[in-house]
Motif scaffolding. Structure first.
Motif, PDB file in Angstrom:
ATOM      1  N   PHE A   1       0.821  -1.205   0.000  1.00  0.00           N
ATOM      2  CA  PHE A   1       0.000   0.000   0.000  1.00  0.00           C
ATOM      3  C   PHE A   1       0.856   1.256   0.000  1.00  0.00           C
ATOM      4  O   PHE A   1       0.631   2.174  -0.792  1.00  0.00           O
ATOM      5  CB  PHE A   1      -0.951   0.001   1.192  1.00  0.00           C
ATOM      6  CG  PHE A   1      -1.756   1.277   1.287  1.00  0.00           C
ATOM      7  CD1 PHE A   1      -2.790   1.517   0.414  1.00  0.00           C
ATOM      8  CD2 PHE A   1      -1.452   2.234   2.238  1.00  0.00           C
ATOM      9  CE1 PHE A   1      -3.512   2.705   0.475  1.00  0.00           C
ATOM     10  CE2 PHE A   1      -2.168   3.422   2.311  1.00  0.00           C
ATOM     11  CZ  PHE A   1      -3.206   3.648   1.431  1.00  0.00           C
ATOM     12  N   ILE A   2       1.841   1.326   0.889  1.00  0.00           N
ATOM     13  CA  ILE A   2       2.668   2.533   0.957  1.00  0.00           C
ATOM     14  C   ILE A   2       3.484   2.712  -0.326  1.00  0.00           C
ATOM     15  O   ILE A   2       3.701   3.837  -0.792  1.00  0.00           O
ATOM     16  CB  ILE A   2       3.587   2.523   2.205  1.00  0.00           C
ATOM     17  CG1 ILE A   2       4.452   3.772   2.274  1.00  0.00           C
ATOM     18  CG2 ILE A   2       4.453   1.286   2.237  1.00  0.00           C
ATOM     19  CD1 ILE A   2       3.703   5.071   2.367  1.00  0.00           C
ATOM     20  N   ARG A   3       3.904   1.608  -0.944  1.00  0.00           N
ATOM     21  CA  ARG A   3       4.617   1.722  -2.221  1.00  0.00           C
ATOM     22  C   ARG A   3       3.712   2.330  -3.295  1.00  0.00           C
ATOM     23  O   ARG A   3       4.135   3.187  -4.079  1.00  0.00           O
ATOM     24  CB  ARG A   3       5.130   0.353  -2.666  1.00  0.00           C
ATOM     25  CG  ARG A   3       6.229  -0.218  -1.771  1.00  0.00           C
ATOM     26  CD  ARG A   3       6.710  -1.573  -2.279  1.00  0.00           C
ATOM     27  NE  ARG A   3       7.552  -2.236  -1.309  1.00  0.00           N
ATOM     28  CZ  ARG A   3       8.841  -1.966  -1.098  1.00  0.00           C
ATOM     29  NH1 ARG A   3       9.438  -1.037  -1.826  1.00  0.00           N
ATOM     30  NH2 ARG A   3       9.523  -2.623  -0.181  1.00  0.00           N
ATOM     31  N   ALA A   4       2.459   1.881  -3.324  1.00  0.00           N
ATOM     32  CA  ALA A   4       1.509   2.425  -4.297  1.00  0.00           C
ATOM     33  C   ALA A   4       1.193   3.887  -3.984  1.00  0.00           C
ATOM     34  O   ALA A   4       1.044   4.713  -4.892  1.00  0.00           O
ATOM     35  CB  ALA A   4       0.231   1.591  -4.290  1.00  0.00           C
ATOM     36  N   GLN A   5       1.098   4.207  -2.705  1.00  0.00           N
ATOM     37  CA  GLN A   5       0.886   5.591  -2.279  1.00  0.00           C
ATOM     38  C   GLN A   5       1.997   6.497  -2.796  1.00  0.00           C
ATOM     39  O   GLN A   5       1.755   7.573  -3.365  1.00  0.00           O
ATOM     40  CB  GLN A   5       0.887   5.638  -0.748  1.00  0.00           C
ATOM     41  CG  GLN A   5      -0.371   6.132  -0.084  1.00  0.00           C
ATOM     42  CD  GLN A   5      -0.172   6.279   1.412  1.00  0.00           C
ATOM     43  OE1 GLN A   5       0.511   5.494   2.061  1.00  0.00           O
ATOM     44  NE2 GLN A   5      -0.788   7.290   1.967  1.00  0.00           N
ATOM     45  N   LEU A   6       3.229   6.080  -2.567  1.00  0.00           N
ATOM     46  CA  LEU A   6       4.381   6.880  -2.970  1.00  0.00           C
ATOM     47  C   LEU A   6       4.460   7.047  -4.480  1.00  0.00           C
ATOM     48  O   LEU A   6       4.843   8.110  -4.985  1.00  0.00           O
ATOM     49  CB  LEU A   6       5.664   6.243  -2.448  1.00  0.00           C
ATOM     50  CG  LEU A   6       5.922   6.419  -0.952  1.00  0.00           C
ATOM     51  CD1 LEU A   6       6.999   5.460  -0.475  1.00  0.00           C
ATOM     52  CD2 LEU A   6       6.322   7.866  -0.656  1.00  0.00           C
ATOM     53  N   ALA A   7       4.101   5.997  -5.206  1.00  0.00           N
ATOM     54  CA  ALA A   7       4.159   6.058  -6.667  1.00  0.00           C
ATOM     55  C   ALA A   7       3.175   7.083  -7.227  1.00  0.00           C
ATOM     56  O   ALA A   7       3.380   7.600  -8.328  1.00  0.00           O
ATOM     57  CB  ALA A   7       3.871   4.678  -7.262  1.00  0.00           C
ATOM     58  N   GLN A   8       2.120   7.374  -6.460  1.00  0.00           N
ATOM     59  CA  GLN A   8       1.110   8.320  -6.932  1.00  0.00           C
ATOM     60  C   GLN A   8       0.874   9.437  -5.913  1.00  0.00           C
ATOM     61  O   GLN A   8      -0.242   9.943  -5.787  1.00  0.00           O
ATOM     62  CB  GLN A   8      -0.210   7.590  -7.186  1.00  0.00           C
ATOM     63  CG  GLN A   8      -0.130   6.493  -8.224  1.00  0.00           C
ATOM     64  CD  GLN A   8      -1.492   5.869  -8.481  1.00  0.00           C
ATOM     65  OE1 GLN A   8      -2.502   6.553  -8.575  1.00  0.00           O
ATOM     66  NE2 GLN A   8      -1.525   4.557  -8.584  1.00  0.00           N
TER      67      GLN A   8
END
Length: 395
Positions: A151-158
């Motif tokens: 989740f945090i990886r996806a958050q950071l990507a966007q």
């Protein structure tokens, strides 16, 4: 780096609120002690802190440190930060009010209002209710626990883009539940994310609009704004995370990272608002003390004994038996009952507590979070404040 730790304090008696910019020296030893505690809290890991305390004999606000390290803007009693999970009580209150107005029902199946493309990918929706989603008895898996920080990886990507409830709920799809609805307790942000979707689909109105109409405006919470809905929700203190321990973590190693953009652009129903310490204290007191529009039925649905879940592995302050209602933790201890719910995310930590026997409400915010060097001192300060005010019924 030496942080600014100047103390701005206000003592507010009765209905006499200090005017903006008007400073009054603390008049009691207790307030001087709180001033010292706040100033002492500011560090390389805790840029700024603000507290608001409402007691039967008066109201008191104080702050220390910076709201933004780059501009050196000071933390003040009007500073707002994202509330994290402390905002869950707003969603719980909204649903309890909507149930009281017969606009939805806490104990009906949520299945008809779950998007079709998701309905077949979450188990037990046909028997899952809003009450179970909000008191963590639905068994739905926590989206933060799926994969390796997915989740945090996806958050950071966007992080520059707005992200809503469906963004987080996608991590829950096709995941096995913790248990069948009503058969256990497991704290899960996913329940609130799904509840937000259900509420909007059933009433065909944005969650932000519903929160303003049914909660924020009736309670006069003028320093609370809904993320992703109110422009003012972006006007918050910068949040800071300092990764000191994990070179391979998703956030930079040994570098102070400003999380403001990341957090304000993630607008989820499990952490829906940004507000001041004062509004946090006012909200919790209104729920427990049944201030209009909270009536007996709404209060009972939120924190009444008949609906409380025994809570496991959640923070407690006075070593009491811990229960969970609708977005509110209920801690029954030797001296009475403490109501509370904090929030903790990258760059921000909040605490709101209400000592029922003493009629004392406390809101506390700091612009750091999700690391021990920040969280432990802030929680320790909250415990100290609880102890200061739990011994008696007067200020």
């Amino acid at each position: 780096m030496a942080c600014h730790a100047d103390l701005v304090s206000q003592q507010l008696r009765g209905a006499q609120h200090a005017a903006p910019g008007e400073l009054k020296q603390p008049e009691s030893e207790r307030h001087r002690q709180i001033d010292f505690l706040l100033a002492d809290l500011v560090s390389d890991f805790i840029p700024g802190v603000s507290v608001y305390i409402d007691t039967p004999s008066g109201r008191y606000a104080a702050s220390a440190g910076y709201a933004d390290l780059q501009t050196r803007a000071p933390m003040t009693s009007q500073t707002r930060i994202p509330n994290g999970s402390a905002g869950k009580k707003l969603i719980g209150l909204l649903v309890a009010i909507l149930d009281d107005k017969q606009l939805l029902r806490l104990d009906e199946s949520i299945l008809p209002w779950v998007p079709e493309d998701m309905a077949g990918r979450i188990q037990h929706l046909e028997v899952m209710t809003l009450r179970q989603l909000l008191n963590h008895s639905a068994g739905i898996v926590e989206y933060n626990d799926v994969g390796e920080l997915d989740f945090i990886r996806a958050q950071l990507a966007q992080q520059a883009n707005r992200k809503g409830n469906k963004f987080a709920l996608r991590f829950v799809l096709d995941q096995p539940p913790y248990f069948e609805p009503g058969e256990g307790f497991a704290y899960s942000n996913s329940g609130y994310v799904l509840a937000g979707i259900v509420i909007e689909n059933k009433l065909k109105q944005p969650l932000g609009q519903l929160l303003h109409e049914h909660v924020l405006e009736p309670l006069g919470l003028t320093e609370t704004f809904v993320k992703g809905y109110d422009v003012a929700a972006d006007d918050v203190a910068s949040g800071y995370f300092f990764n000191m321990e994990e070179p391979d973590f998703v956030l930079p190693y040994r570098e102070r990272y400003n999380t403001k953009q990341l957090i304000v652009n993630t607008a989820l129903a499990d952490a829906p608002v940004a507000s001041s310490a004062q509004d946090m204290a006012k909200l919790l007191k209104a729920i427990v003390a049944k201030e209009k529009p909270v009536n007996e039925r709404i209060h009972r649905n939120m924190v009444g004994d008949a609906y409380l879940q025994t809570a496991w592995w959640l923070p407690r302050f006075l070593d009491g038996a811990l229960f969970y209602g609708l977005g509110v933790m209920v801690e029954k201890h030797e001296g009475g009952v403490l109501y509370h719910h904090g929030g903790n995310e990258f760059g921000y930590i909040t605490q709101s507590v209400y000592l029922a026997n003493q009629d004392v409400a406390i809101g506390l915010i700091a612009n750091c979070g999700a690391q021990d060097e920040c969280d432990e001192p802030v929680i320790a300060l909250t415990e100290t404040l609880n102890t200061l005010f739990s011994a008696d019924s007067s200020d």
